[in-house]
Design an enzyme around this catalytic site. Structure first.
Site, PDB file in Angstrom:
ATOM      1  CG  ASP A   1      16.778  55.727  33.283  1.00  0.00           C
ATOM      2  OD1 ASP A   1      17.412  54.765  33.150  1.00  0.00           O
ATOM      3  OD2 ASP A   1      17.158  56.810  33.385  1.00  0.00           O
TER       4      ASP A   1
ATOM      5  NE  ARG B   1      17.785  62.580  29.223  1.00  0.00           N
ATOM      6  CZ  ARG B   1      18.484  61.578  29.420  1.00  0.00           C
ATOM      7  NH1 ARG B   1      19.214  61.520  30.662  1.00  0.00           N
ATOM      8  NH2 ARG B   1      18.548  60.430  28.604  1.00  0.00           N
TER       9      ARG B   1
ATOM     10  CE  LYS C   1      22.072  55.620  29.068  1.00  0.00           C
ATOM     11  NZ  LYS C   1      21.373  56.660  28.549  1.00  0.00           N
TER      12      LYS C   1
ATOM     13  CD  GLN D   1      26.022  57.487  29.674  1.00  0.00           C
ATOM     14  OE1 GLN D   1      26.331  56.628  29.124  1.00  0.00           O
ATOM     15  NE2 GLN D   1      25.151  58.146  29.629  1.00  0.00           N
TER      16      GLN D   1
ATOM     17  NE  ARG E   1      24.140  59.568  34.074  1.00  0.00           N
ATOM     18  CZ  ARG E   1      24.602  58.802  34.842  1.00  0.00           C
ATOM     19  NH1 ARG E   1      25.345  59.338  35.884  1.00  0.00           N
ATOM     20  NH2 ARG E   1      24.324  57.635  35.124  1.00  0.00           N
ATOM     21  N   GLY E   2      20.651  60.134  35.513  1.00  0.00           N
ATOM     22  CA  GLY E   2      20.459  59.080  36.356  1.00  0.00           C
ATOM     23  C   GLY E   2      19.189  59.359  36.980  1.00  0.00           C
ATOM     24  CB  ALA E   3      16.053  57.468  37.407  1.00  0.00           C
TER      25      ALA E   3
END
Lengths: 337, 337
Positions: free
Chosen positions: A247, A96, A258, A206, A53-55
């Site tokens: 994001d 996503r 987030k 996270q 995860r994480g852009a």
């Protein structure tokens, strides 16, 4: 100088002889385990369940997943090859909805493939190799982008900076050293003393799981708090700046990140604390006018509560911080205002 | 009218033939289990581990615990009796530092015992009975106070009120119907349509565990969210008012309450949403000038994280909301401003 700078200590994502290795972030910090796959559908599953995860990391994962598709496609005819891979690439682009980087990476792959096929004689093996190299280049560029972004970001830090952040935006969120937490790492490497207040970042923790893991490895002092303590810690004058990732950033500077980021932005404004967004330029979606047009992913209710009434849960994964609450957006190209 | 009003559906605390029964809130919502004890030390332990919590309920628990001490003390001499019970009463008063109600209840017990012993011939059995009656009166008064407070509070609710709260402030936090969530219950009984946004209230999830349990039983619609979603929900214009309880209110109106309350107060101010504090007058500590003098309990780090580095946790249980962010404080006596 570069040699003294922090690097990603454990690769988030890497390609090894046709196998994509993804560090399974749902298992951290207790277990460091890699998902190894040659199946793009497994990558999509890993993305959906936030194993990666994480852009910026999603951009790299999306690009490599495109390469996996190409290596599985055996069409000896150019048109059939393209026809077969594109639907899979589109699935990857939409794994996503909020982070634009998946879409961004797949679009680059598409454009480059199109140019390549137009200008080169068709050859399956060579085309696959070209696609893989495009993915590797996106990954390499990500490392460089993080490096530049973090230099810009770290230079905004005062000495003895007490920093608050949210979610994870370090090496784990990218192919390189990360974005917001990468800036912290650089400031630390530049011998500015930094201390980090880490909100746990509910529902998936996270902050509590991933930031603590990264900060421990970098020996940067930190304190773990609940998200609900942010205001209180600011009021106690324990925070000099807030820095977060993004994001997707709309054309007007509104930034989706987030869930909980917006809380911090309002709290920072109330306490006159600078609020910075650090994200690669690829996060900026110039097709979108303002934050209102950014789609917000709603995640399964089970992430919030394992109690008795799961149907009564509201679980948006992101919120939008309007540009007026942001002191500056830091990208690899510099500052927005 | 009174008969149609909501009542506490399951007693939080009750006295039955020398045994104190305390609903163990750490087990809710999955299990409804009572702690039954005649030992005041077990009550102190129950208070410390939050099996019973909430400022008004702590007042009742403290008073009954004093009665348990008296029933265990067999001194036939008045002075020896007083000398034996007072140290135990002081332990009860200080079982938790932030809520003033424990201290308040024990002080009432002390004062009434002193008056009683001055004006009555010494008799162990009668004195014990008197002490128990004092405790029962504190409990009964709490029920009446909640009733008055909730009438005042509910009258501030518009029709179709979408309400945000924090922690648990319903029947479980008091001997009666509660404070802030009690106001919601009354507004619901008054046929104002109410809907509640319930932040889960990390670290101990009183919102997710206790408010959901109470709201389900009262058939009041609600949505469970993480604490980090509060700002986003307000920005989406889903909230008409915020109402919270208090553990101690300073003379100037600064209110200490569950950590995260201050976040909500700042967020409410930013979004022009009324922010109300609902608490019995016993919560007001007129010996304390401002919020700065309210001691804030720090709880064990294990409440926040069961991960790898428990020493890096900061876990204050309360924060202080300055009076300027509070639209009104509602007590059983009316409104503060």
């Amino acid at each position: 100088m570069k040699d003294n700078l922090p690097i990603q200590l454990t690769p988030t994502i890497s390609w090894d002889k046709g196998i994509l290795k993804i560090l399974d972030q749902t298992k951290l910090p207790k277990v460091e385990k890699y998902i190894e796959t040659s199946d793009y559908k497994e990558v999509i599953e890993a993305i959906k369940r936030l194993s990666i995860r994480g852009a910026p990391a999603l951009g790299c994962a999306g690009a490599y997943a495109c390469a996996l598709v190409a290596y599985k496609c055996n069409s000896l005819v150019k048109e059939a090859f393209v026809e077969e891979i594109l639907p899979a690439w589109n699935l990857i682009a939409n794994a996503r909805p909020t982070a634009v980087n998946l879409m961004w990476a797949v679009n680059i792959m598409k454009k480059q493939l199109e140019d390549y096929l137009e200008n080169t004689d068709w050859d399956l093996i060579e085309t696959r190799r070209y696609i893989l190299n495009c993915a590797k280049q996106i990954h390499k560029d990500d490392i460089d982008r993080c490096d530049n972004l973090c230099r810009h970001g770290a230079s905004l830090f005062p000495d003895n900076a007490r920093v608050m952040t949210v979610c994870n935006t370090g090496g784990l969120c990218s192919g390189g050293i990360g974005t917001a937490l990468g800036c912290v790492q650089y400031a630390h490497a530049f011998k500015k003393k930094v201390e980090v207040y880490v909100p746990e970042t509910r529902p998936l923790l996270q902050g509590a799981r991933l930031n603590t893991w990264e900060l421990e490895r970098s020996k940067i002092p930190y304190k773990l708090i609940t998200d609900s303590m942010a205001g209180s810690v600011m009021r106690d004058k324990k925070i000099d700046l807030v820095i977060v990732g993004a994001d997707r950033i709309a054309k007007n500077g509104d930034a989706a990140n987030k869930i909980g980021t917006y809380n911090l932005a309002v709290l920072a404004k109330h306490h006159d604390i600078p609020f910075y967004v650090a994200a690669p330029d690829s996060t900026v979606d110039r097709n979108i006018k303002s934050g209102e047009d950014i789609p917000i992913e709603e995640r399964p209710s089970a992430e919030i509560s394992s109690y008795l009434w799961p149907d009564k849960v509201y679980n948006p994964a992101f919120d939008v911080t309007p540009f007026e609450l942001i002191d500056t957006i830091i990208t690899e190209k510099g500052y927005w205002k």
